[in-house]
Design a protein around this motif. Structure first.
Motif, PDB file in Angstrom:
ATOM      1  N   SER A  43      40.065  41.180  37.787  1.00 59.50           N
ATOM      2  CA  SER A  43      39.080  40.175  38.194  1.00 59.50           C
ATOM      3  C   SER A  43      38.962  39.047  37.177  1.00 59.50           C
ATOM      4  O   SER A  43      38.368  38.005  37.488  1.00 59.50           O
ATOM      5  CB  SER A  43      37.710  40.831  38.394  1.00 59.50           C
ATOM      6  OG  SER A  43      37.240  41.396  37.175  1.00 59.50           O
ATOM      7  N   ARG A  45      40.229  36.006  35.743  1.00 57.27           N
ATOM      8  CA  ARG A  45      41.168  35.080  36.378  1.00 57.27           C
ATOM      9  C   ARG A  45      42.239  34.580  35.433  1.00 57.27           C
ATOM     10  O   ARG A  45      43.388  34.380  35.832  1.00 57.27           O
ATOM     11  CB  ARG A  45      40.392  33.896  36.964  1.00 57.27           C
ATOM     12  CG  ARG A  45      39.431  34.296  38.071  1.00 57.27           C
ATOM     13  CD  ARG A  45      38.716  33.078  38.617  1.00 57.27           C
ATOM     14  NE  ARG A  45      37.787  33.443  39.680  1.00 57.27           N
ATOM     15  CZ  ARG A  45      37.012  32.566  40.316  1.00 57.27           C
ATOM     16  NH1 ARG A  45      37.082  31.271  39.977  1.00 57.27           N
ATOM     17  NH2 ARG A  45      36.190  32.968  41.263  1.00 57.27           N
ATOM     18  N   ARG A  46      41.875  34.378  34.191  1.00 57.33           N
ATOM     19  CA  ARG A  46      42.827  33.783  33.261  1.00 57.33           C
ATOM     20  C   ARG A  46      43.588  34.857  32.494  1.00 57.33           C
ATOM     21  O   ARG A  46      43.037  35.889  32.121  1.00 57.33           O
ATOM     22  CB  ARG A  46      42.106  32.858  32.272  1.00 57.33           C
ATOM     23  CG  ARG A  46      41.365  31.713  32.926  1.00 57.33           C
ATOM     24  CD  ARG A  46      41.189  30.547  31.956  1.00 57.33           C
ATOM     25  NE  ARG A  46      40.736  30.968  30.653  1.00 57.33           N
ATOM     26  CZ  ARG A  46      39.474  30.967  30.244  1.00 57.33           C
ATOM     27  NH1 ARG A  46      38.522  30.612  31.090  1.00 57.33           N
ATOM     28  NH2 ARG A  46      39.161  31.341  29.015  1.00 57.33           N
ATOM     29  N   TRP A  94      32.657  35.389  32.195  1.00 53.30           N
ATOM     30  CA  TRP A  94      33.243  36.315  33.166  1.00 53.30           C
ATOM     31  C   TRP A  94      32.235  37.382  33.588  1.00 53.30           C
ATOM     32  O   TRP A  94      31.364  37.787  32.829  1.00 53.30           O
ATOM     33  CB  TRP A  94      34.531  36.925  32.642  1.00 53.30           C
ATOM     34  CG  TRP A  94      34.441  37.663  31.333  1.00 53.30           C
ATOM     35  CD1 TRP A  94      34.651  37.144  30.088  1.00 53.30           C
ATOM     36  CD2 TRP A  94      34.156  39.063  31.135  1.00 53.30           C
ATOM     37  NE1 TRP A  94      34.498  38.121  29.122  1.00 53.30           N
ATOM     38  CE2 TRP A  94      34.209  39.301  29.743  1.00 53.30           C
ATOM     39  CE3 TRP A  94      33.873  40.123  31.981  1.00 53.30           C
ATOM     40  CZ2 TRP A  94      33.969  40.560  29.178  1.00 53.30           C
ATOM     41  CZ3 TRP A  94      33.632  41.385  31.437  1.00 53.30           C
ATOM     42  CH2 TRP A  94      33.681  41.589  30.054  1.00 53.30           C
TER      43      TRP A  94
END
Length: 393
Positions: A43, A45-46, A94
């Motif tokens: 989860s 994203r980066r 996050w």
């Protein structure tokens, strides 16, 4: 020349160094941690965030002593590692919940969930800077302390016991600043915080519904039991000996006598106790015996239509003394022996929590940010799961 170089290397090495070099093995939890991070950090994203998460989890597993960000950074290498990890935990944006859900679902595929156990965790702290710090009474241990109070929601299967969800109890505005909207806010009581922690964890995973074991003293109140009934989740909760109950079985003493304290309901049926053997989860191969009685009851409610049938369970370690534990549940079909054995999973959680606090650093976050605390305990939960899985391989 080759022989000479080898001889020189051998003579300059400390005694036993070559033997130790051959026998030292990599901690298997680190290999499991690598696999687990690849499975549950999706989860993020980066790519750099996923790498920081992996570094943090492996650092928790490898670092000895206090699991501060500075100490963890020594195991990640590279210039600026401490600052980078500090930003990842304390200042990043996050969301930790998808990682917790992914962790629970991953574990459920490996070892099917049998129950969730909710247990409080006290976090002693000095000063006023950390979120949620204050003078607290810990009902689980029956004593005052200074620090934070949180609740862990533990995934329990026959093979694995590990935390998956967390919530901090914030009974009043924190001196370091009010929490962000929607983050551990709105709990009016200790018991409400514990129940919310469990309900949130279950709702956010795709796992089948399983019993919730609330290992929190005195949490088996009408309000708590109603919340789980409305959510359609079976619950087994500790109850205070003085809680007033109605006996619903006409054949039992106390029926029709109005409300009685739970301790008195059980005292009246001492002659119906039966011995139940249960495998001690902390001592492999060792069996223990409890004396158990189960009584159908209701909790008094101003509205008779809202009264629900429940089961009161008494657990006597010494039949000559009052019951060591009292539990109440809305699960009426399982025999008392099965319900008693379910309560004993709390011993596994208590033992795992004690070891995890030392080995994984669940209590070691020292920042002021509530979000930072959530990110730390989420990564610590992944590290704990890696350790637990490595032990059964």
């Amino acid at each position: 020349m080759t022989v000479a170089m080898t001889t020189a290397a051998t003579t300059t090495a400390p005694p036993g160094a070559l033997l130790r070099r051959r026998t030292v093995r990599r901690d298997p939890a680190l290999d499991v941690g690598e696999e687990l991070c690849a499975a549950v950090l999706g989860s993020l994203r980066r790519r750099d965030q996923r790498e920081k998460g992996r570094q943090y989890v492996l650092g928790l597993l490898a670092t000895r002593g206090r699991k501060s960000i500075r100490n963890i950074a020594t195991h990640t290498g590279g210039v600026g590692a401490e600052q980078s990890l500090h930003h990842f935990i304390s200042d990043s944006t996050w969301d930790w919940q998808p990682i917790r859900s992914a962790l629970a679902e991953y574990l459920g595929r490996l070892s099917p969930l049998t129950s969730w156990v909710v247990q409080p965790m006290s976090i002693p702290k000095g000063g006023e800077q950390s979120v949620g710090t204050g003078h607290r009474f810990d009902p689980h241990r029956g004593q005052m302390f200074r620090g934070q109070q949180a609740f862990g929601v533990w995934f329990c299967s026959p093979e694995v016991t590990t935390p998956a969800g967390w919530r901090m109890f914030l009974p009043e505005e924190d001196p370091s600043g009010a929490p962000a909207a929607g983050v551990d806010s709105g709990d009016r009581s200790y018991e409400e915080c514990a129940a919310t922690a469990a309900l949130d964890m279950v709702r956010q995973t795709g796992l089948p519904a399983r019993p919730i074991v609330l290992d929190v003293r005195g949490i088996g109140t009408r309000a708590t039991m109603n919340r789980f009934t409305e959510a359609g989740l079976p619950v087994l909760a500790r109850i205070d000996p003085g809680t007033r109950l109605l006996v619903t079985d006409p054949a039992l003493p106390g029926h029709g006598a109005g409300t009685l304290a739970a301790r008195d309901v059980l005292r009246n049926v001492r002659g119906l106790r039966l011995p139940v053997k249960w495998a001690d989860p902390l001592s492999q191969g060792r069996w223990r015996t409890s004396w158990v009685s189960a009584v159908r009851v209701m909790m008094p409610d101003p509205s008779p239509a809202r009264r629900r049938h429940l089961m009161l369970i008494g657990d006597w370690v010494d039949p000559t003394q009052p019951p060591a534990e009292l539990w109440i549940t809305d699960m009426l079909r399982p025999p008392a022996a099965a319900l008693l054995r379910m309560t004993k999973q709390t011993r596994r959680v208590t033992d795992a929590s004690r070891h995890s606090a030392q080995e994984i650093g669940l209590r070691d976050f020292s920042g002021r940010s509530l979000s930072g605390w959530h990110r730390h305990v989420t990564m610590a939960s992944v590290a704990h799961a890696a350790r637990a899985l490595a032990e059964i391989e």
